[in-house]
Design a protein around this motif. Structure first.
Motif, short mmCIF file in Angstrom:
data_model
loop_
_atom_site.label_atom_id
_atom_site.label_comp_id
_atom_site.label_asym_id
_atom_site.label_seq_id
_atom_site.Cartn_x
_atom_site.Cartn_y
_atom_site.Cartn_z
N ARG A 1 -5.50 15.87 -11.38
CA ARG A 1 -6.71 14.43 -11.39
C ARG A 1 -7.62 15.06 -12.58
O ARG A 1 -8.35 13.71 -12.84
N ARG B 1 1.01 -1.45 0.20
CA ARG B 1 -0.09 -0.32 0.77
C ARG B 1 0.58 1.54 0.00
O ARG B 1 0.18 2.42 -0.90
N GLN B 2 1.93 1.05 0.67
CA GLN B 2 2.75 2.02 1.04
C GLN B 2 3.89 2.47 -0.42
O GLN B 2 3.71 3.61 -0.88
N LYS C 1 1.12 4.80 -5.24
CA LYS C 1 0.80 6.21 -5.77
C LYS C 1 -0.79 5.93 -5.68
O LYS C 1 -1.19 5.82 -5.99
N LYS C 2 -0.81 7.69 -4.97
CA LYS C 2 -2.11 8.14 -4.73
C LYS C 2 -2.60 8.28 -6.31
O LYS C 2 -4.03 8.04 -6.27
N ASP C 3 -1.65 9.75 -6.67
CA ASP C 3 -2.63 8.86 -8.15
C ASP C 3 -2.99 7.39 -9.00
O ASP C 3 -3.46 8.04 -10.31
N TRP C 4 -2.55 7.08 -8.48
CA TRP C 4 -2.62 5.20 -9.31
C TRP C 4 -3.99 4.94 -8.69
O TRP C 4 -4.53 4.50 -9.33
N ARG C 5 -4.11 5.28 -7.15
CA ARG C 5 -4.94 4.38 -6.82
C ARG C 5 -6.56 5.21 -7.19
O ARG C 5 -8.05 5.02 -7.65
N PHE C 6 -6.28 6.86 -8.02
CA PHE C 6 -6.71 7.50 -8.16
C PHE C 6 -7.76 7.05 -9.47
O PHE C 6 -8.81 7.67 -9.50
#
Length: 530
Positions: free
Chosen positions: A104, A11-12, A15-20
């Protein structure tokens, strides 16, 4: 390492953009295609594929049985559909990383366009194999990404490309379009010179060339082991490098396909065509602005390569024409065209100021946002930025409508077909000699057996506004699977003898009472004379 520690570490790394990107693609895909994922709808091929191993080596898809085996070999619209959306969402994550998207808004629009593009709905028409096809698209995207990110990435890249080839060959054009689009962005941004891009192009060339060679070797080996010859379907058995006239014909076909996809057929004006016209006009303004802002007119080598990249797109989107003159493109094979629709968003993300610059430009404590916009030093840039976002959003809306209109037609054609076969089955069971019936002979076809266009060029493959089936094997398979009536297919020789018989000549065409009769142990249905 305990499982929870392992998953926490993974999870660490994400990347946040991947999750988004993953969440955006999956949720929009579920929204746009929920009706298809929750309704069992047939096409003419689905009739044969209630359960099938997808061993389609004769079609050159030597690995499709592996890629489809993950979700079982049944025609499961919910399971295959969710797997397809999972693969599509991962593809969107790869696109986010490949094009280094910063906003985003850009990520959201890229995801929306990827999951709504009409080739997705066409592939979902063949749900029994959709998960295998979208896994092929994911592997093609990963092949390009790992080749770009790592110096020796072409080694895993060629394996991924070979697997993609062997699951569905058409996604090779999607992979080449990704390379072409990435190259175009690099040249326009002037991050790397043509000389600096050469090593990366060599890696792409190694990945593509060796991956293609590996695919052909695997396919040739597996066909030899199983003793299977290549099919004549869609020019597969005739694949070879073109001669002079063949090359000219391929160029002509590519240009016609490209023009027809966006603006054909002539004489019809609709929202789809007008939106495409605005798209190309917007791209023209964007290119002129970027050439001026980046002073590309002072770099003739880069400017020439940019022009060549744009010129190559029509030929890359339909590149299989250069391998077979007999190939016929349809919507499932047009994933490469989606990159052209993505260009405005990619250019907007890369060539317009980020959030920090916007904050400096608009001081809301001193003046209103609207007033600041009109006083901004780059008002034309703001107009183009909004144009990129709005036009892409309208395309997503248009594609989502097209997808669901296709599902509506697919539903009505299923209802018509099930009603037809139900009436035929009822007639057969009322025949006097029915208990002795063993075979089925269907002669003729329905005149309205044509693919509909939905005012969208090219036609949506898999969707018809008529009966889904017409040939004898279709009727036999559907009666067996969905009506519990098992009849063998009669041979072509038996068909010929029945067609030449006096009994057949005295029969009237369906739905006349004499349109269904029994000759010996064979049930005969007359739809037409031939």
């Amino acid at each position: 390492m305990y499982p929870e520690h392992f998953f926490s570490l993974i999870r660490q790394k994400i990347k946040k953009d991947w999750r988004f990107a993953f969440r955006s693609a999956f949720c929009m895909g579920l929204l746009f295609h929920l009706y298809r994922l929750t309704n069992h709808l047939l096409t003419w091929d689905s009739v044969y594929n209630f359960y099938d191993s997808q061993n389609t080596i004769h079609l050159g898809r030597c690995f499709l049985t592996i890629s489809c085996g993950i979700g079982s070999y049944y025609d499961l619209q919910w399971i295959n559909g969710l797997l397809s959306l999972f693969y599509l969402s991962l593809t969107c994550v790869c696109l986010t990383e490949l094009f280094a998207l910063r906003r985003r808004t850009s990520i959201f629009l890229v995801c929306g366009l990827t999951v709504s593009f009409p080739n997705v709905a066409s592939t979902f028409a063949y749900m029994y194999t959709a998960d295998g096809y979208f896994l092929a698209q994911l592997c093609a995207t990963l092949a390009v990404l790992v080749t770009l990110k790592y110096k020796k990435g072409f080694l895993p890249g060629l394996l991924l490309l070979a697997f993609s080839y062997g699951s569905y060959q058409a996604y090779v054009s999607f992979a080449v379009m990704l390379i072409l689009t990435w190259t175009l962005l690099q040249l326009m941004q002037s991050e790397r010179s043509v000389r600096e891009l050469l090593p990366i192009w060599v890696r792409f060339l190694l990945m593509g060339g060796l991956g293609t060679l590996l695919y052909f070797l695997c396919n040739r080996l597996l066909t030899a082991v199983q003793g299977i010859a290549a099919s004549d379907y869609n020019g597969i058995s005739a694949m070879s490098l073109p001669d002079g006239p063949g090359f000219v014909l391929a160029v002509k076909n590519c240009l016609i396909d490209f023009a027809y996809f966006f603006f054909g057929p002539l004489g019809r004006v609709n929202f789809y065509k007008m939106l495409n016209g605005v798209l190309f006009l917007l791209l023209l303004f964007l290119i002129v602005r970027i050439v001026r802002k980046q002073t590309l007119y002072r770099k003739p080598a880069s400017l020439l390569m940019i022009a060549l990249c744009f010129a190559a797109m029509p030929f890359v989107c339909s590149m299989i024409y250069f391998l077979s003159a007999d190939v016929r493109y349809y919507m499932l094979m047009y994933a490469g065209f989606s990159l052209i629709y993505l260009l405005p968003v990619l250019l907007y993300d890369r060539f317009f100021p980020g959030e920090e610059a916007q904050d400096q430009r608009f001081d809301v404590h001193r003046q209103s946002t609207i007033a600041a916009a009109f006083q901004a030093p780059d008002f034309p840039g703001l107009v183009l930025a909004w144009g990129c976002v709005l036009i892409t959003g309208l395309h997503i809306f248009s594609f989502a409508l097209t997808d669901n209109i296709s599902y509506l037609y697919l539903t009505t054609s299923n209802e018509k077909t099930f009603a037809l076969v139900s009436r035929m089955t009822d007639r057969i069971e009322q025949l006097d000699d029915f208990p002795s019936a063993r075979k089925l002979c269907v002669i003729g076809h329905f005149d309205d057996y044509d693919t509909i266009s939905l005012m969208l060029p090219p036609a949506m493959a898999g969707v018809r506004d008529s009966y889904l089936i017409s040939e004898q094997a279709h009727f036999a398979a559907m009666m067996d699977t969905y009506f519990g009536l098992k009849l063998e297919n009669c041979t072509k020789e038996e068909q010929r003898r029945i067609r030449d018989s006096e009994t057949f000549r005295n029969m009237d065409c369906w739905p006349a009472a004499s349109g269904v009769t029994q000759i010996g142990d064979t049930v005969v249905i007359k739809i037409g004379e031939s």
